[in-house]
Design an enzyme around this catalytic site. Structure first.
Site, mmCIF file in Angstrom:
data_model
loop_
_atom_site.group_PDB
_atom_site.id
_atom_site.type_symbol
_atom_site.label_atom_id
_atom_site.label_comp_id
_atom_site.label_asym_id
_atom_site.label_seq_id
_atom_site.Cartn_x
_atom_site.Cartn_y
_atom_site.Cartn_z
ATOM 1 N N LYS A 23 -4.195 -0.006 13.898
ATOM 2 C CA LYS A 23 -5.014 1.041 13.278
ATOM 3 C C LYS A 23 -6.458 0.653 13.548
ATOM 4 C CE LYS A 23 -6.041 3.173 8.760
ATOM 5 N NZ LYS A 23 -5.650 3.283 7.339
ATOM 6 N N ARG A 30 -11.402 17.802 9.636
ATOM 7 C CA ARG A 30 -10.550 16.632 9.819
ATOM 8 C C ARG A 30 -9.272 16.963 10.592
ATOM 9 N NH1 ARG A 30 -8.318 12.743 4.922
ATOM 10 N NH2 ARG A 30 -6.428 12.032 5.977
ATOM 11 N N GLU A 76 0.858 -1.183 0.000
ATOM 12 C CA GLU A 76 0.000 0.000 0.000
ATOM 13 C C GLU A 76 0.893 1.232 0.000
ATOM 14 O OE1 GLU A 76 -3.514 -0.165 2.434
ATOM 15 O OE2 GLU A 76 -3.521 1.992 2.732
ATOM 16 N N ARG A 77 0.644 2.115 -0.937
ATOM 17 C CA ARG A 77 1.489 3.311 -1.100
ATOM 18 C C ARG A 77 2.953 2.931 -1.311
ATOM 19 N NH1 ARG A 77 -2.964 5.609 -2.490
ATOM 20 N NH2 ARG A 77 -4.486 5.676 -0.822
ATOM 21 N N ARG A 120 -2.325 3.839 16.719
ATOM 22 C CA ARG A 120 -2.263 5.003 15.825
ATOM 23 C C ARG A 120 -3.384 6.005 16.100
ATOM 24 N NH1 ARG A 120 -2.645 4.236 10.473
ATOM 25 N NH2 ARG A 120 -0.872 5.362 9.646
ATOM 26 N N GLU A 178 4.192 9.149 -0.735
ATOM 27 C CA GLU A 178 2.815 9.085 -1.231
ATOM 28 C C GLU A 178 2.362 10.404 -1.854
ATOM 29 O OE1 GLU A 178 0.036 7.856 1.741
ATOM 30 O OE2 GLU A 178 -1.712 8.120 0.433
ATOM 31 N N ASN A 217 -3.410 -1.724 7.671
ATOM 32 C CA ASN A 217 -4.701 -2.263 7.230
ATOM 33 C C ASN A 217 -4.547 -3.773 7.132
ATOM 34 O OD1 ASN A 217 -6.070 0.269 6.880
ATOM 35 N ND2 ASN A 217 -4.910 0.571 4.985
ATOM 36 N N ASP A 271 -2.431 14.346 6.481
ATOM 37 C CA ASP A 271 -1.899 13.063 6.054
ATOM 38 C C ASP A 271 -0.684 13.222 5.149
ATOM 39 O OD1 ASP A 271 -1.669 10.335 5.758
ATOM 40 O OD2 ASP A 271 -3.211 10.179 4.215
ATOM 41 N N GLU A 307 -10.554 4.932 9.057
ATOM 42 C CA GLU A 307 -10.776 4.583 7.656
ATOM 43 C C GLU A 307 -11.384 3.192 7.508
ATOM 44 O OE1 GLU A 307 -6.898 5.324 5.923
ATOM 45 O OE2 GLU A 307 -7.399 7.419 5.554
ATOM 46 N N LYS A 326 0.759 11.071 13.585
ATOM 47 C CA LYS A 326 1.346 11.546 12.326
ATOM 48 C C LYS A 326 1.900 12.950 12.506
ATOM 49 C CE LYS A 326 -1.134 8.701 9.039
ATOM 50 N NZ LYS A 326 -1.754 8.565 7.706
ATOM 51 N N TRP A 365 -13.620 12.962 2.196
ATOM 52 C CA TRP A 365 -12.400 12.748 2.971
ATOM 53 C C TRP A 365 -11.976 13.927 3.832
ATOM 54 C CZ3 TRP A 365 -10.715 7.880 3.342
ATOM 55 C CH2 TRP A 365 -11.141 6.983 2.357
#
Lengths: 695, 695
Positions: free
Chosen positions: B298, B352, B176-177, B335, B409, B219, B381, B302, B376, B557
């Site tokens: 996580k 957000r 992922e990414r 997280r 990313e 994830n 993000d 999401e 983060k 988002w």
């Protein structure tokens, strides 16, 4: 899932029976009339297609009248009956009822139906078994729509020779632009072998008059390339079913096929090795499928291979394939969807709308007479609103078919209702002025204007493996309507809707009124809350669902609206734009080129105008955008209310599925409304005159 | 591919050796000095990690000096040598060189290096085998960067306790990414078993000071859920390699794990069955992997499962897992990336950016002391520019680590060069004012400000199965730099770049000057041609590559810029906006809240302003956008020129791959420039003062 040989619609049907569900007719005078005439049938021919017609007749009568049809030889000659057969098929009743003069009026796929009191029968006669089948379907439709049958005297011939469906099914089971589940032909790179479903599909198609189906996607991938070789036995088994229903099977082929199989190092259409490779393939195909229809070809289009690679033109490519198919009566259907799909969005000179005309007009007269060019209805790609392709009228010496898209790629993807027959009608009625005052598209595609050997209509299928075939039950009306319109473009959108509603839901005036209104308003509603005034393309890239005003604005696809803080639209005029308007003939060219005369609904397709430009409607462009989007979302909401008036009046399994989709549409229409209005409010800074909420 | 046990960089290397390629050092005084001291080594310990250190030493010396290292027992006592060992490991030289006072200064993972003329040796001593390894890597680095070694007297301890890499590798082999090929851990739902590559990866990580790696995506999908059960043997075999290099293995776990395996019907953290399920899992894990690091989680993020489902809070969830790991010394890394990802774009109240603070600030002090919150760096993000997360400084009684993203990313996806160390430095130096005047983030995450039990830095990996590990060779500098910075945040971005360049390409002043300039300018260049002034998110949805100004504007988002024809930006002030600015402390809150004081680079993150607003730079916002985008694309083009000055001076296999990427970047930067400028020109209608071409 419903068994394909189960005759009666059950509560579990969910729409599988579609317009061949044959719901029971109401008691009454007509039903008694039908019982009187339809209890017995006279058939003398063993031909498979005539027998399929007989089977359909029995199924229909049993469904609608709840009686079993008897063979007539058990009856005395005074009893009433229905006689079915070809004119030369040896049925004495057919011979007695139809004169030589009658027979001369019936063409190869046509039929005649006559009620003869003298001969105590309703005779369905035709020149061919397929004609017999069409006649039987027609008579069943008369019953299903509650018409008198005691004085029938009908002769009908299809107006268009080719009445075709193009599947975009892939061998892996996916359907490109499919919105009704996966393919019922393929799964996981094998043929599913679901012959019951394929037969039901053939029945449905044949009942509307379809006589040609291409079973694989025009984008031919590696394994599909082998359909004309390794997979011929499986393809032939589908053709065997289609044949019963008067349908010829076509295949989409890979122009680079000769290279793909590693036998020939090139696909150059002028290379003798390539030519003989295709000739050998044709021989193999016709060995397996004697009535194989031919090839559908997407070449030099959206990265597909084609003759350009070898410095040849489309005529070279198409003629080479046509030569291979010619000995067997096969045809090549060559798509005109050729444009530069690597355009730079900064480049305002290149105009995708011009491309088909620019590519194919110079080739007029250069194609063999078993080649047909397949031209999309508009110059872009099945948008909710486009002008008619100027290629119609430009090709005087070339066979051509028009291509519609039944699949609702850009018109709500079968999650929104959008009855497309009115759109297709508008296109077919469009006067090209190609040969004097009365040169509508319908007379180009039926071959009458230029006297073409081949002509007709093709369309991209909207079916899949969903139980109801089309995902949205109301999208069945597009499938049905397409076939009926291809048979006879003179039918009105209202007539077709009425037939479909009666055959699907039964003949009830309330149901007919509500559903007919929903269908007939739906295109206008969908147009009103999506991209305005013919500009198109305000959708999410790739999947093409949902609003995204700039989704294609900075792309390579030639699909731009050029909205800035002053105005919007594509200048396609001669003086200051791309000159696309000049591809039209006479007054069409003048009308589109003129800012004053251009019809409102196509204004932004042809002109870049300020938001304050006043339309013929009297509104400014920006106020038109706001008003139509508020109204469109409101009308989408009203569709739910309209439909809910049918609750209890309609089979529950059909009611609920449509209700769910209409509710989804109403919610999504609000999303369209808000995104489009917000985008233009933010960009123009111009307030809504009615001061409604814009975000 | 290069064998992992091949010592010399060959022309086929393509960057596989990375900063452990050990290119031959130039002839000269220093090289002679190194040969004199480094020909022999004294090691007395059989410990696997000490032996790994010895092996690395030998490999490095052979590569750089082209001599074979000898064991010292063949030498007379007067010869020079390097002595390697733990303080308690029984090596007489180590004992002789380091006093008790020296030893007291060295922490568990630290090391000391001293050149002792008296004892004819350079001694590398440490409290642990891992410390020995870090010491050896450090000494090798001194050689690789051509430092004097005859008077070394160094004591180094890592500043941060946890120095972690998070892999987002999926069991199916995708990352992922990930922008450097597929996973080297997994393929097609099996462990690849490529132990040579994993060992080389561990060497690379250890050499920069990394001591913890989570090997699977946060994830956690169906099969990865079984990593803590069915797949433990395979996981353990990776942990066995990591252990050699002082690295503890962590796993990302599925909070719904107990339900997933069907043993427990809930994942409620307060349910006794759930608690004992996790306790049993912990026992199984530590049976297989005695030094297992712990879990990364996580949850409620999401669409991932979490305690919210059961009406519990994050402390309930984390503490339950922490309780299971506590007996074994394991930790839970929880997280804080929790926000509403189903936001309505019309809703301007929900922000957000506020979410992490709003969720976790109230829980301060409620977590067990083996729980670490992973926060983060910014509130959104990993954008090219964001403010520092206000959660840093807000949690006084909670262990915390900062999360960076080495994977690019949102910063060019390793197709653009973007050296991120300067960005990370800026974040770490940010003064939170949480505990008086000097409360920088770096002192929160190193645990010193609040005296946390656990603290440190984590980052998302940018590696994959590409031969050069990171896709873009220059992206190796981020991987290297991240580890070095985690070890010691006081290192400058320039120092780190200098080290990486010397170790990778050899110590050549021209090469160093050119590549250093490319790296150090690259973040600013990337920022200048992408989203302006801190607003972020002007990228294509889903894959996040390339410009799309409205790509996330009408999405769910929480990622909006609100550009209209007057202005742009998100009002996060207290008076008229979302109040996010008040999450900061003291003068930070005031500065961000003030339109006058807010730094230019974050203006649009905090304020909605007209395009004509004048920045501190003296330019208007719109002119700033135009100017930076023209300049940025031009500077991207200059990177190609700069790089091409190295042709012939650099190994060809390294030269060509970077040249190709820089050319791609230059072309893509123009696309960014034109799309962004065109969007804002069309929206604002304001001309570029310099009248350059905008489309």
């Amino acid at each position: 899932m419903k068994e394909s040989n189960e005759h009666h619609v059950s509560i579990e049907d969910h729409g599988y029976g579609a317009w061949l569900g044959y719901p029971a007719l109401p008691q009454g005078r007509l039903q008694e009339q039908y019982v009187k005439w339809c209890g017995a049938v006279s058939v003398t021919e063993a031909d498979d297609t005539v027998q399929a017609a007989l089977a359909e007749w029995s199924r229909g009568i049993e469904g609608m009248l709840a009686i079993r049809v008897q063979a007539d030889h058990k009856l005395s000659s005074g009893n009433l009956r229905v006689a079915i057969g070809t004119f030369g098929g040896g049925n004495a009743l057919i011979h007695s009822v139809f004169s030589e003069a009658d027979i001369r009026k019936v063409e190869r796929e046509g039929f005649a139906i006559r009620t003869s009191a003298d001969h105590h029968c309703i005779a369905v006669g035709a020149a061919s078994p397929a004609g017999v089948l069409y006649g039987v379907f027609h008579l069943l439709r008369l019953l299903g729509t509650l018409q008198e049958i005691e004085e029938l005297d009908i002769t009908l011939n299809p107006v268009n020779g080719l009445r075709m469906i193009n599947h975009w099914d892939n061998f892996d089971g996916s359907v490109e632009r499919g919105y009704a589940g996966r393919s019922f032909f393929y799964e996981n790179n094998r043929f599913k072998g679901d012959m019951g479903r394929i037969r039901d599909y053939a029945r449905l198609m044949s009942s509307t008059g379809i006589n040609a189906i291409a079973i694989n996607n025009v984008n031919v991938h590696a394994l599909e390339t082998l359909f004309i070789s390794d997979y011929l036995p499986e393809v032939a088994s589908i053709a065997d079913i289609f044949r019963l229903y008067g349908i010829r099977l076509f295949l989409s082929v890979n122009f680079a096929g000769p290279m793909h199989e590693g036998e020939v190092g090139t696909a150059d259409p002028l290379d003798p090795g390539v030519r003989s490779w295709w000739q050998r393939k044709a021989a193999d195909i016709y060995q397996a499928i004697p009535d194989f229809g031919g090839f559908v070809v997407k070449a030099d289009s959206e990265n597909r291979p084609g003759p350009f690679t070898y410095g040849r033109d489309h005529a070279d490519g198409a003629n080479m394939l046509a030569e291979a198919l010619e000995p067997y009566g096969g045809i090549v259907i060559w798509r005109c969807f050729v444009y530069n799909c690597k355009q730079d969005w900064r480049d305002r000179k290149t105009d995708r709308a011009r491309a088909a005309y620019d590519h194919f007009k110079p080739l007029d007269g250069k194609f063999k007479d078993n080649v047909i060019l397949q031209i999309k209805n508009g110059p872009m790609d099945f948008q909710v609103r486009e002008p008619v392709s100027p290629l119609f009228g430009a090709l005087e010496r070339t066979n051509q078919v028009i291509e519609f898209q039944i699949a609702q790629e850009y018109t709500g993807q079968q999650r929104h209702v959008c009855y497309l027959v009115p759109q297709w009608k508008e296109v077919l009625e469009f006067n090209t002025y190609a040969k004097g005052e009365a040169s509508p598209v319908k007379h180009i595609v039926d071959g009458s204007l230029w006297g073409n050997r081949y002509s007709g209509i093709a369309a991209v299928s909207n079916v899949g493996n969903d139980l109801n075939w089309t995902g949205h039950l109301l999208a069945q009306a597009n499938l049905y309507g397409y076939g009926r319109l291809a048979w006879n473009p003179e039918l009105s959108a209202e007539e077709i809707a009425g037939e479909w509603i009666a055959l699907t839901f039964g003949k009830d005036p309330t149901i007919a009124a509500v559903i007919s209104r929903i269908l007939l308003d739906s295109w206008e509603i969908y147009e009103s809350y999506t991209a305005p005034l013919g500009v198109g393309w305000m959708i999410n890239p790739e999947h093409h669902y949902g609003p995204n005003v700039d989704g294609y604005e900075y792309s390579q696809w030639g699909t731009y609206h050029y909205a800035d803080n002053h105005g919007i639209g594509v200048d396609r005029t001669v003086k200051s734009g791309t000159g696309y308007s000049s591809q039209y003939i006479g007054s069409n060219a003048a009308r589109y080129d003129s800012l004053e005369e251009c019809p409102d609904e196509l204004l932004l397709f042809f002109h870049h105008v300020p938001y304050t430009h006043v339309l013929h409607s009297g509104k400014t462009v920006i106020q038109h955008i706001y008003d139509t989007h508020f109204a469109g979302a409101e009308r989408a909401e009203e569709l739910v209310t309209l439909w809910s008036s049918l609750q209890g009046n309609l089979r529950e399994d059909l009611y609920v599925q449509v209700e769910e989709r209409l509710k989804g549409q109403a919610a999504h229409a609000k999303e369209w409304r808000d995104q489009i209005n917000t985008y233009f409010f933010r960009k123009s800074g111009i307030m809504d005159a009615s001061q409604r909420i814009i975000y």
